[in-house]
Design an enzyme around this catalytic site. Structure first.
Site, mmCIF file in Angstrom:
data_model
loop_
_atom_site.group_PDB
_atom_site.id
_atom_site.type_symbol
_atom_site.label_atom_id
_atom_site.label_comp_id
_atom_site.label_asym_id
_atom_site.label_seq_id
_atom_site.Cartn_x
_atom_site.Cartn_y
_atom_site.Cartn_z
ATOM 1 N N SER A 50 70.747 -24.316 111.417
ATOM 2 C CA SER A 50 69.720 -24.968 110.663
ATOM 3 C C SER A 50 70.015 -25.025 109.256
ATOM 4 O O SER A 50 69.396 -26.149 108.676
ATOM 5 C CB SER A 50 68.535 -23.867 110.492
ATOM 6 N N GLY A 87 68.347 -22.245 114.689
ATOM 7 C CA GLY A 87 68.879 -21.292 115.688
ATOM 8 C C GLY A 87 70.072 -20.955 116.409
ATOM 9 O O GLY A 87 70.266 -20.075 117.194
ATOM 10 N N ASN A 115 73.535 -16.982 112.336
ATOM 11 C CA ASN A 115 72.318 -16.403 113.376
ATOM 12 C C ASN A 115 72.909 -15.241 114.190
ATOM 13 O O ASN A 115 72.312 -14.463 114.362
ATOM 14 C CB ASN A 115 72.005 -17.381 114.276
ATOM 15 N N ASP A 198 60.776 -19.011 102.543
ATOM 16 C CA ASP A 198 61.525 -17.845 103.600
ATOM 17 C C ASP A 198 62.692 -17.185 103.009
ATOM 18 O O ASP A 198 63.188 -16.273 103.285
ATOM 19 C CB ASP A 198 61.867 -18.563 104.757
ATOM 20 N N HIS A 201 66.479 -20.684 103.653
ATOM 21 C CA HIS A 201 66.736 -21.749 103.966
ATOM 22 C C HIS A 201 66.975 -22.683 102.681
ATOM 23 O O HIS A 201 65.914 -22.508 101.786
ATOM 24 C CB HIS A 201 66.016 -22.871 104.941
#
Length: 226
Positions: A50, A87, A115, A198, A201
């Protein structure tokens, strides 16, 4: 040319792109690729998560699009393909690399593993997957250059895991005669104003810092290949 690369590196942090640049960047994603002369340009393929995809932002704000603008500004005749997928793990990269290599790939920028680390997955398996991606790339495009983007495991995984995780990227670069970006998120990770709500990111400004980190390694390589 070396002076131009250094100038672009400095400007990437504060770069502002016009709407026409944004439309062109979107058009150069695989699903929007235009036929004709554009396709003839060698590809800089960004395979990633991402972060590469520019999660939470327009694709034109993600660091691969900023790299395209940097290349255009110094006259490098390459085309960025953003193959970031939210993801995506290293195993996911293995599953989709064959299709992604149906292009004239000149440089693979490999941004996978974050990830895997977030999920505490086996580090040996992650390294094997990343090696498979490199192998497949070189089998399909023997002259392709490889750039490995280093990442860090979250601190809650423990010191031993984090140390082993970090070492994978350096080992892959050394064992494959590849270029290494020591830590893709250097100067971004842990800085609230450079990350979205978050805390994971990057913001548009954070992507400009990432682009600078990438360009410091990729720019001199492209100068040799151009």
């Amino acid at each position: 040319m070396a002076r131009k690369i250094l100038l672009v590196t400095a400007l990437l942090v504060t770069a502002v792109h016009c709407r026409s640049e944004n439309r062109r960047a979107v058009a150069e994603r695989p699903e929007f690729a235009e036929p004709g002369p554009v396709e003839a340009r060698p590809v800089i393929l960004f395979v990633g998560t991402s972060i590469t995809a520019g999660y939470g932002l327009g694709v034109e704000q993600a660091f691969p699009s900023l790299i395209q603008a940097a290349m255009d500004s110094v006259g490098f005749a390459f085309r960025v393909v953003n193959a970031g997928e939210s993801g995506s793990t290293s195993a996911g990269g293995v599953r989709r690399i064959e299709w992604l290599l149906h292009q004239p790939v000149r440089v693979l920028v490999l941004e996978l593993g974050a990830n895997d680390g977030l999920r505490g997955q086996d580090i040996g398996a992650m390294k094997s997957n990343l090696q498979l991606i490199i192998n497949e790339t070189r089998m399909t495009h023997p002259d392709a250059k490889i750039v490995v983007a280093g990442m860090e495991a979250p601190p809650n995984m423990g010191v031993a895991y984090a140390t082993e995780f970090r070492q994978v990227f350096a080992d892959l670069a050394r064992e494959n005669d590849a270029m290494l970006i020591p830590f893709l998120l250097d100067g971004v990770a842990g800085i609230p104003e450079l990350n979205q709500a978050d805390g994971i990111h990057p913001t548009a400004q954070g992507h400009r810092v990432i682009a600078k980190n990438v360009w410091e390694v990729l720019g001199p390589l492209l100068e040799q290949l151009n």
